[in-house]
Design a protein around this motif. Structure first.
Motif, PDB file in Angstrom:
ATOM      1  N   GLU A   1      -8.582 -11.282  10.811  1.00 42.87           N
ATOM      2  CA  GLU A   1      -7.400 -12.112  10.572  1.00 42.87           C
ATOM      3  C   GLU A   1      -7.327 -12.581   9.121  1.00 42.87           C
ATOM      4  OE1 GLU A   1      -7.465 -15.252  13.392  1.00 42.87           O
ATOM      5  OE2 GLU A   1      -7.252 -13.934  15.142  1.00 42.87           O
ATOM      6  N   GLU A   2      -8.149 -12.003   8.283  1.00 42.42           N
ATOM      7  CA  GLU A   2      -8.239 -12.423   6.882  1.00 42.42           C
ATOM      8  C   GLU A   2      -7.589 -11.383   5.980  1.00 42.42           C
ATOM      9  OE1 GLU A   2     -11.816 -14.047   3.897  1.00 42.42           O
ATOM     10  OE2 GLU A   2     -12.250 -13.261   5.900  1.00 42.42           O
ATOM     11  N   GLY A   3      -6.769 -11.847   5.046  1.00 44.16           N
ATOM     12  CA  GLY A   3      -6.127 -10.944   4.103  1.00 44.16           C
ATOM     13  C   GLY A   3      -6.286 -11.439   2.677  1.00 44.16           C
ATOM     14  N   HIS A   4      -6.416 -10.513   1.733  1.00 43.32           N
ATOM     15  CA  HIS A   4      -6.544 -10.872   0.316  1.00 43.32           C
ATOM     16  C   HIS A   4      -5.732  -9.885  -0.513  1.00 43.32           C
ATOM     17  CE1 HIS A   4      -9.769 -13.912   0.769  1.00 43.32           C
ATOM     18  NE2 HIS A   4     -10.138 -13.152   1.795  1.00 43.32           N
ATOM     19  N   LEU A   5      -4.930 -10.420  -1.409  1.00 42.36           N
ATOM     20  CA  LEU A   5      -4.022  -9.611  -2.226  1.00 42.36           C
ATOM     21  C   LEU A   5      -4.299  -9.857  -3.704  1.00 42.36           C
ATOM     22  CD1 LEU A   5      -1.413  -7.815  -2.452  1.00 42.36           C
ATOM     23  CD2 LEU A   5      -0.122  -9.964  -2.474  1.00 42.36           C
ATOM     24  N   LYS A   6      -4.305  -8.773  -4.472  1.00 45.88           N
ATOM     25  CA  LYS A   6      -4.477  -8.857  -5.919  1.00 45.88           C
ATOM     26  C   LYS A   6      -3.338  -8.085  -6.572  1.00 45.88           C
ATOM     27  CE  LYS A   6      -7.830  -7.815  -9.592  1.00 45.88           C
ATOM     28  NZ  LYS A   6      -8.045  -9.198 -10.064  1.00 45.88           N
ATOM     29  N   GLU A   7      -2.574  -8.744  -7.435  1.00 44.41           N
ATOM     30  CA  GLU A   7      -1.450  -8.133  -8.134  1.00 44.41           C
ATOM     31  C   GLU A   7      -1.717  -8.115  -9.630  1.00 44.41           C
ATOM     32  OE1 GLU A   7       2.376  -9.107  -5.391  1.00 44.41           O
ATOM     33  OE2 GLU A   7       1.520 -10.835  -6.448  1.00 44.41           O
ATOM     34  N   ASP A   8      -1.649  -6.922 -10.219  1.00 43.81           N
ATOM     35  CA  ASP A   8      -1.943  -6.739 -11.640  1.00 43.81           C
ATOM     36  C   ASP A   8      -3.311  -7.350 -11.966  1.00 43.81           C
ATOM     37  OD1 ASP A   8       0.391  -5.311 -12.156  1.00 43.81           O
ATOM     38  OD2 ASP A   8       1.546  -7.128 -12.461  1.00 43.81           O
ATOM     39  N   SER A   9      -3.381  -8.195 -13.003  1.00 45.28           N
ATOM     40  CA  SER A   9      -4.675  -8.758 -13.426  1.00 45.28           C
ATOM     41  C   SER A   9      -4.912 -10.155 -12.864  1.00 45.28           C
ATOM     42  CB  SER A   9      -4.738  -8.813 -14.951  1.00 45.28           C
ATOM     43  OG  SER A   9      -3.668  -9.586 -15.477  1.00 45.28           O
ATOM     44  N   ALA A  10      -4.045 -10.589 -11.940  1.00 45.20           N
ATOM     45  CA  ALA A  10      -4.203 -11.921 -11.361  1.00 45.20           C
ATOM     46  C   ALA A  10      -5.444 -11.980 -10.471  1.00 45.20           C
ATOM     47  CB  ALA A  10      -2.958 -12.285 -10.552  1.00 45.20           C
ATOM     48  N   GLU A  11      -5.852 -13.199 -10.141  1.00 48.00           N
ATOM     49  CA  GLU A  11      -6.990 -13.384  -9.242  1.00 48.00           C
ATOM     50  C   GLU A  11      -6.589 -13.011  -7.814  1.00 48.00           C
ATOM     51  OE1 GLU A  11     -10.091 -14.374 -10.122  1.00 48.00           O
ATOM     52  OE2 GLU A  11      -9.415 -14.296 -12.213  1.00 48.00           O
ATOM     53  N   TRP A  12      -7.594 -12.735  -6.991  1.00 47.25           N
ATOM     54  CA  TRP A  12      -7.342 -12.509  -5.577  1.00 47.25           C
ATOM     55  C   TRP A  12      -6.750 -13.769  -4.967  1.00 47.25           C
ATOM     56  CZ3 TRP A  12      -7.711  -7.917  -3.232  1.00 47.25           C
ATOM     57  CH2 TRP A  12      -8.527  -6.931  -3.808  1.00 47.25           C
TER      58      TRP A  12
END
Length: 294
Positions: free
Chosen positions: A129-140
């Motif tokens: 149920e855990e999700g993590h997204l990283k866009e470009d150079s941003a933090e997770w």
């Protein structure tokens, strides 16, 4: 996943043991046709598998075939665009997805490119149920896999099996089955022509298209353009699940659809197409990166 009952082999044990005892006592005597011994021997011979006929037959076989590996890898290509007063803004996407079988674990990464050439990278992990997204150079950042926007980003290449089962079980059936590639593949297809969204809004495939469109619809609302289901028209839809005709494994999946949004006496046109292709079994383990664990 739907489980299917397994018939017990216990019913064969007693007649078979009696047959063996009879054979030991009368080794030279041929078994008479129609005797209990012959019936027992005959019952031990498996009946030939019935050839799949209906959409649900193929869906069940696909589910079983995809469960034969612990994980799969897929390539993804997509494009979407919005046309208004002859001007079109568009974006394309290319990426990969690794999807585990038997547990909730998915890893996707890719890059989207706007019609002006601007690129944006994206990487997503969904584990349980855990999700993590990283866009470009941003933090997770932590995200909810249940969020509609995240569901769009985490399109599940194996969940389409259950989606097509829902399509097939709809009243009247929505799935057409055809052979293709000279019999090498089987295509399960759902199609719709132009019609008001309100006429099909209870269909599972229409709900899926609406969910995919919702992020764009929200942007239009923020720009002052009214977007509501009662005014929307589906300009067309085609969703195709392609299976290998021998193994029944997924070969590819494609979803293409469009919406017409009335505005200032004209229609704005939204179109999207996403194609996923199976690249084969994945032997890695899908888990969160070390810096996101614990």
């Amino acid at each position: 996943m739907r489980t299917r009952p397994i018939r017990s082999a216990a019913l064969l044990v007693l007649p078979l043991s009696l047959a063996l005892a009879a054979c030991a006592a009368e080794a030279d005597e041929p078994t008479a046709a129609g005797s209990p011994e012959a019936a027992a021997q005959s019952s031990a011979t498996p009946a030939p598998a019935k050839a799949p006929e209906t959409a649900e037959d193929f869906i069940d076989l696909a589910e079983k075939a995809m469960a034969e590996e612990s994980a799969w890898s897929f390539s993804v290509k997509g494009e979407e665009g919005l046309t208004s007063q002859g001007r079109k803004s568009a974006a394309t996407y290319e990426g990969t997805i690794q999807r585990a079988v038997g547990r909730a674990a998915l890893h996707s990464q890719g890059v989207s490119t706007s019609s002006k050439g601007k690129k944006k990278t994206e990487e997503l992990y969904v584990v349980g149920e855990e999700g993590h997204l990283k866009e470009d150079s941003a933090e997770w950042k932590a995200v909810s896999p249940a969020d509609p926007e995240m569901r769009n980003k985490a399109d599940d290449p194996i969940a389409v099996i259950d989606e097509f089962r829902m399509y097939a079980q709809a009243p009247g059936g929505d799935v057409k089955v055809t052979e293709a590639d000279g019999g090498g593949t089987v295509e399960l297809r759902v199609t719709s022509g132009k019609q008001k969204l309100s006429a099909v809004q209870q269909r599972a495939w229409a709900k899926k298209a609406k969910r995919e469109f919702e992020p764009t619809a929200e942007q239009l609302r923020e720009a002052g353009i009214p977007v509501d289901d009662a005014r929307l028209s589906l300009s067309g839809l085609e969703e195709v699940l392609v299976l290998d005709a021998k193994t029944y494994r997924i070969k590819s999946h494609r979803l293409a659809f469009g919406f017409l949004i009335p505005y200032n006496g004209q229609d704005m046109a939204f179109e999207q197409q996403v194609t996923t292709e199976n690249q084969g079994a994945y032997d890695g383990r899908i888990e969160l990166p070390a810096d996101l664990r614990g």
